[in-house]
Design a protein around this motif. Sequence first.
Motif, PDB file in Angstrom:
ATOM      1  N   ASP A 290       4.275  -2.414   4.874  1.00 38.95           N
ATOM      2  CA  ASP A 290       3.197  -2.230   3.687  1.00 38.95           C
ATOM      3  C   ASP A 290       1.934  -3.136   4.025  1.00 38.95           C
ATOM      4  O   ASP A 290       1.023  -3.105   3.196  1.00 38.95           O
ATOM      5  CB  ASP A 290       4.137  -2.231   2.443  1.00 38.95           C
ATOM      6  CG  ASP A 290       4.903  -0.997   2.001  1.00 38.95           C
ATOM      7  OD1 ASP A 290       4.682   0.067   2.720  1.00 38.95           O
ATOM      8  OD2 ASP A 290       5.767  -1.235   1.441  1.00 38.95           O
ATOM      9  N   ASP A 291       2.468  -4.182   4.578  1.00 37.94           N
ATOM     10  CA  ASP A 291       1.299  -5.030   4.366  1.00 37.94           C
ATOM     11  C   ASP A 291       0.300  -4.822   5.515  1.00 37.94           C
ATOM     12  O   ASP A 291      -0.853  -5.698   5.777  1.00 37.94           O
ATOM     13  CB  ASP A 291       1.837  -6.601   5.064  1.00 37.94           C
ATOM     14  CG  ASP A 291       2.854  -6.854   3.937  1.00 37.94           C
ATOM     15  OD1 ASP A 291       2.785  -6.451   2.698  1.00 37.94           O
ATOM     16  OD2 ASP A 291       3.979  -7.528   4.467  1.00 37.94           O
ATOM     17  N   ALA A 292       0.384  -3.749   6.417  1.00 39.23           N
ATOM     18  CA  ALA A 292      -0.882  -3.418   7.195  1.00 39.23           C
ATOM     19  C   ALA A 292      -1.869  -3.406   6.503  1.00 39.23           C
ATOM     20  O   ALA A 292      -2.107  -2.443   5.479  1.00 39.23           O
ATOM     21  CB  ALA A 292      -0.375  -2.309   8.083  1.00 39.23           C
ATOM     22  N   PRO A 293      -3.009  -4.338   6.988  1.00 42.95           N
ATOM     23  CA  PRO A 293      -4.394  -3.972   6.274  1.00 42.95           C
ATOM     24  C   PRO A 293      -5.225  -2.740   6.726  1.00 42.95           C
ATOM     25  O   PRO A 293      -4.703  -2.011   7.691  1.00 42.95           O
ATOM     26  CB  PRO A 293      -5.234  -5.373   6.701  1.00 42.95           C
ATOM     27  CG  PRO A 293      -4.557  -5.775   8.108  1.00 42.95           C
ATOM     28  CD  PRO A 293      -3.164  -5.113   7.988  1.00 42.95           C
ATOM     29  N   ILE A 294      -6.042  -2.226   6.053  1.00 42.73           N
ATOM     30  CA  ILE A 294      -6.862  -1.087   6.095  1.00 42.73           C
ATOM     31  C   ILE A 294      -8.053  -1.580   7.305  1.00 42.73           C
ATOM     32  O   ILE A 294      -8.711  -2.416   6.855  1.00 42.73           O
ATOM     33  CB  ILE A 294      -7.399  -0.408   4.861  1.00 42.73           C
ATOM     34  CG1 ILE A 294      -6.188  -0.016   3.959  1.00 42.73           C
ATOM     35  CG2 ILE A 294      -8.081   0.746   5.181  1.00 42.73           C
ATOM     36  CD1 ILE A 294      -6.556   0.450   2.861  1.00 42.73           C
ATOM     37  N   ASP A 295      -8.198  -0.610   8.188  1.00 44.62           N
ATOM     38  CA  ASP A 295      -9.160  -0.967   9.257  1.00 44.62           C
ATOM     39  C   ASP A 295     -10.356  -0.275   8.925  1.00 44.62           C
ATOM     40  O   ASP A 295     -10.489   0.789   8.403  1.00 44.62           O
ATOM     41  CB  ASP A 295      -8.478  -0.528  10.726  1.00 44.62           C
ATOM     42  CG  ASP A 295      -9.278  -1.426  11.683  1.00 44.62           C
ATOM     43  OD1 ASP A 295     -10.133  -2.346  11.433  1.00 44.62           O
ATOM     44  OD2 ASP A 295      -8.738  -1.027  12.680  1.00 44.62           O
ATOM     45  N   SER A 296     -11.497  -0.816   9.466  1.00 48.90           N
ATOM     46  CA  SER A 296     -12.942  -0.419   9.476  1.00 48.90           C
ATOM     47  C   SER A 296     -13.011   0.867  10.451  1.00 48.90           C
ATOM     48  O   SER A 296     -12.204   0.923  11.452  1.00 48.90           O
ATOM     49  CB  SER A 296     -14.002  -1.099   9.774  1.00 48.90           C
ATOM     50  OG  SER A 296     -13.855  -2.444   8.624  1.00 48.90           O
TER      51      SER A 296
END
Length: 368
Positions: A14-20
């Motif tokens: 759940d910690d995966a950041p949202i990428d651009s």
Amino acid sequence: MARKANVVLSEDDDDAPIDSDPVCLLCGFDIKIMQSIAVTNTTFPGVAFEEKQWKIYIRTRRKYVLVPSREVENTYFYKYPRLWTAACRAIIKGPNTKHYLTGINILRFDGGCCRYVPRDPHLACIGTKSEDPEFDNSFVHYYTAEIGRQRKWLIGYQCGYSVHAHCWVLLDRVFDGGTEFVEAHLERFIRAARKYWRDHKSLYGSSNWGRQFCGGPPLTFMKCFYGCDIYQNPAVDPKVRRLIEQARKTKAKPSHLCSQFMRVSLDVATLIAEQLCPVNYTVADIKNIRNMLAAFQWVLPECFWSARCRRDVIFELGDIKEIDPINWGALQLDLMTLLIDGKSGLSNRARIIGVITSIKSIYFSMRK
Ligand SMILES: [Zn+2]
């Protein structure tokens, strides 16, 4: 799902950041992640398998194959011509590494996690990595680095810049020493490219277009914004190849006409031609000079053609090694039309080579 440097996180992390969204560092156009709209109706086992040269792999039932990267770089994607916009390399930097170049993958949409590329820059992945990716050491994941200040959460992650596989081919033509030179000086090259895009922010990525389009922006809008159709493959343009083949077949025909215009000196003929078709010519100028050359049968000097039919952009011309005379005049007029009509891959190539040339000039003006 995300990979912190050398650490594989679990699928349900759940910690995966949202990428651009990834944008090509060389042309400023998005790396178009293929979805089941517009280009294709399938994402598995990979639309690239539909192309003629890779169809043989369908029968093997392999989910993906690694082929030499040249195969993708030299491909037009006849089945889905816009697929080139999804084929990209990355220039990645880990927390403890310098920038390095990766191989090619055709990015696809799979619910958020798609930014995997082969580690080896000489390889390209055809097909999808897998529906349920099992990560191994031959692929590397990265997050998109910014052209401005980096986001704080990227610290500790592998991040980098994406480049279209086909734009990388053009880079090879612009820098003396080609991509080999750039690869040896990646840190400085990245600094130069970032500076260029910081100065031209409005052209970096479609999120800056001001409005979104369904099915791609209309050509008229793109021509205002970019000067050409940016969806056209810039490195491999079948129309150019076709015109060269056509010129080889037709060859130059000796003239049987005899008129007083044929006796005009070369200097005068060139002067008239330059008036009719200036260096910044239009499609109408090309038509006029074509008619004039057909009527008067003048053979114009090389300097006239090289100023208009740019060899730095139409590099296919340099590859012609003809013993028999070919119809150079007609060929160059046809190529000049493609160069400025705004609809062809050649027009898009001219735009991208212009960007890369500007980055090159910043590169050499920077301190080492
Ligand atoms: Zn590009």
